[in-house]
Design an enzyme around this catalytic site. Structure first.
Site, mmCIF file in Angstrom:
data_model
loop_
_atom_site.group_PDB
_atom_site.id
_atom_site.type_symbol
_atom_site.label_atom_id
_atom_site.label_comp_id
_atom_site.label_asym_id
_atom_site.label_seq_id
_atom_site.Cartn_x
_atom_site.Cartn_y
_atom_site.Cartn_z
ATOM 1 N N TRP A 171 0.847 -1.200 0.000
ATOM 2 C CA TRP A 171 0.000 0.000 0.000
ATOM 3 C C TRP A 171 0.876 1.242 0.000
ATOM 4 O O TRP A 171 1.930 1.273 0.661
ATOM 5 C CB TRP A 171 -0.893 0.011 1.246
ATOM 6 C CG TRP A 171 -2.287 -0.489 0.999
ATOM 7 C CD1 TRP A 171 -3.397 0.268 0.823
ATOM 8 C CD2 TRP A 171 -2.730 -1.846 0.903
ATOM 9 N NE1 TRP A 171 -4.499 -0.530 0.616
ATOM 10 C CE2 TRP A 171 -4.126 -1.830 0.659
ATOM 11 C CE3 TRP A 171 -2.100 -3.080 0.983
ATOM 12 C CZ2 TRP A 171 -4.880 -2.994 0.510
ATOM 13 C CZ3 TRP A 171 -2.848 -4.231 0.833
ATOM 14 C CH2 TRP A 171 -4.216 -4.181 0.599
ATOM 15 N N ASP A 231 -11.010 5.443 4.962
ATOM 16 C CA ASP A 231 -12.045 4.798 4.156
ATOM 17 C C ASP A 231 -13.501 5.051 4.546
ATOM 18 O O ASP A 231 -14.323 5.372 3.706
ATOM 19 C CB ASP A 231 -11.832 3.285 4.196
ATOM 20 C CG ASP A 231 -10.442 2.872 3.729
ATOM 21 O OD1 ASP A 231 -9.618 3.750 3.419
ATOM 22 O OD2 ASP A 231 -10.179 1.666 3.664
ATOM 23 N N GLU A 238 -3.435 -1.824 14.405
ATOM 24 C CA GLU A 238 -3.724 -0.936 13.270
ATOM 25 C C GLU A 238 -4.288 0.401 13.782
ATOM 26 O O GLU A 238 -3.912 1.462 13.309
ATOM 27 C CB GLU A 238 -4.751 -1.620 12.349
ATOM 28 C CG GLU A 238 -5.058 -0.855 11.085
ATOM 29 C CD GLU A 238 -6.030 -1.602 10.166
ATOM 30 O OE1 GLU A 238 -6.543 -2.670 10.569
ATOM 31 O OE2 GLU A 238 -6.266 -1.113 9.051
HETATM 32 C C1 DGY Z 1 -9.075 -1.758 2.565
HETATM 33 O O1 DGY Z 1 -9.140 -2.746 1.845
HETATM 34 O O2 DGY Z 1 -9.677 -1.630 3.635
HETATM 35 C C2 DGY Z 1 -8.185 -0.688 2.177
HETATM 36 O O3 DGY Z 1 -8.133 0.323 3.120
HETATM 37 C C3 DGY Z 1 -8.534 -0.122 0.842
HETATM 38 O O4 DGY Z 1 -7.399 0.471 0.414
#
Ligand code: DGY
Length: 429
Positions: free
Chosen positions: A32, A160, A391
């Site tokens: 990423w 997100d 995370e």
């Molecule tokens: C996910 O798959 O949750 C990622 O954050 C998308 O990039």
């Protein structure tokens, strides 16, 4: 502390897949963009060569037009959805079709500032690629030169499922013939800590639109299902452009200077579009409807990192920062805890993120708000000391959430520790 340092190094090494590092095992099995940039910063403290290799492998995925995609796929891993076939970008290596917050130039500028001639030589090598990346952001995401860097998918913000995107997401018409798909994320992490199914249907609808127009950025900007302005991407791009300018001076890249200054001036001026008078702060805003989001996030708090705002605007942001830290056992939450949409455990709708804190700390320090910077710095170190390299974390009790053994959390820990040690050596004189 020493034990945690070793653990951080071990986690990053464990997530090494040979030239690139995954964010964490299984949940995110590829490379990423901003994860890799932050992870490189952590690696730099114990292996410079490997840190630069992380950057080089990320740049290996850069598109012809300068875009650095948010995921670089090097194989097809059944643990993740949506994989390379869904994006279908027709690139080599296969990648996703949009970008992520452009922290890269700021990280590389840190390497040059902290490093030696070796780092300088590597920075000279990648400088044209950084220029191409910023040029792409400016052209593709702000084609009308408004000084407002747009995002075409919530994933491009890296935040997100933040409530910021709810206003743009609700206007997406989920395509009637959306093919059945199986999410993989909820088989690795508790679904209460992940985006909802309805949000996923909307995420995939945007991806389908991009694929169907061959990822043509003009079409996506003009007609895509989602177009919003994000204080995170706006302020990170602005700060990274300022850092690129400093780097251009340092590396004597004189021909680049005017172009970078143009980006800085334009985006600085455009940032007022994000000022929400009702909230008294910088908020996300829908570019199609003009509608504002209505809460302060950890991305709003990057206004100091970008060095924007009138004296009154800065005062108001400082007051928000004091209030929100006062309401949280651990700062800086990803959504205002005084807002009704706050959810302390759900991904970007409340939890604390170490990488966001890392940038918030830099900004507060630069602004001379040393007590606030110290609070966020101590919270970040304590969260990781007490709850491990998760995370993200619950701002109320510090619980570690989402994926565990996370590369960028480990990297931030290493960087905060190393800079603290360096500062104490200077102080001891
Ligand atoms: C996910 O798959 O949750 C990622 O954050 C998308 O990039």
């Amino acid at each position: 502390m020493a034990q945690r340092i070793q653990e951080a190094i071990n986690i990053i090494k464990m997530n090494d897949r040979g030239g690139y590092t995954v964010p964490t095992n299984q949940l995110y099995p590829y490379q990423w963009n901003w994860d890799s940039a932050f992870t490189a910063l952590g690696i730099w403290h114990f292996n410079k060569w490997r840190a630069w290799l992380e950057i080089m492998s990320l740049l290996d995925g850069q598109w012809q037009d300068g875009m650095i995609p948010h995921i670089v796929f090097r194989h097809n891993d059944p643990d993740y959805f949506p994989g390379p076939a869904i994006w279908d970008t027709n690139t080599e290596p296969p990648t996703s079709g949009h970008s992520q917050p452009p922290v890269l130039a700021s990280i590389i500028w840190r390497f040059v500032q902290m490093g030696t001639d070796y780092d300088k030589r590597k920075a000279i090598e990648v400088f044209p690629k950084l220029m191409a990346y910023h040029r792409w952001f400016s052209n593709a995401r702000d084609p009308n030169n408004l000084g407002i860097i747009s995002i075409i998918h919530p994933w491009e913000s890296g935040r997100d499922n933040c409530p910021d995107w709810d206003i743009g997401m609700q206007n997406i018409v989920i395509s009637g013939n959306l093919e059945r798909y199986t999410r993989r994320d909820t088989s690795h992490v508790d679904s209460n800590q992940r985006p909802t199914q309805d949000q996923y249907d909307r995420f995939i609808t945007i991806v389908n639109f991009g694929r169907e127009c061959d990822w043509d950025s003009q079409t996506i900007y003009a007609n895509g299902p989602f177009l919003m302005a994000d204080p995170g991407v706006q302020f990170i791009f602005l700060r990274a452009s300022r850092d690129l300018l400093a780097m251009a001076h340092h590396l004597e890249m004189d021909l680049a200077i005017d172009e970078i200054k143009g980006w800085v001036e334009q985006v600085e001026a455009g940032s007022d579009f994000l000022w929400n008078d009702v909230v008294g702060g910088y908020c996300a805003r829908d570019l199609r409807t003009g509608q504002f989001s209505d809460a302060i996030t950890n991305a709003s708090m990057l206004s100091f990192f970008a060095d924007v705002g009138s004296p009154e605007q800065r005062k108001s942001m400082e007051a928000h920062c004091r209030r929100i830290l006062g309401a949280s056992a651990f700062g800086m939450p990803s959504w205002d805890p005084d807002h009704q949409a706050f959810e302390s455990q759900r991904y970007w709708r409340g939890p604390v993120w170490a990488i966001m804190n890392h940038m918030v700390i830099s900004g507060l320090e630069d602004a001379g708000l040393v007590d606030l910077a110290a609070r966020v710095r101590n919270d970040t170190i304590n969260l990781i000391n007490e709850h491990g390299m998760a995370e993200y974390f619950d701002p109320r009790d510090g619980d570690g959430l989402g994926g565990m053994d996370f590369s960028w959390t480990a990297a931030v820990y290493l960087d905060l520790y190393k800079t603290e040690v360096a500062a104490s050596i200077v102080a001891a004189g």
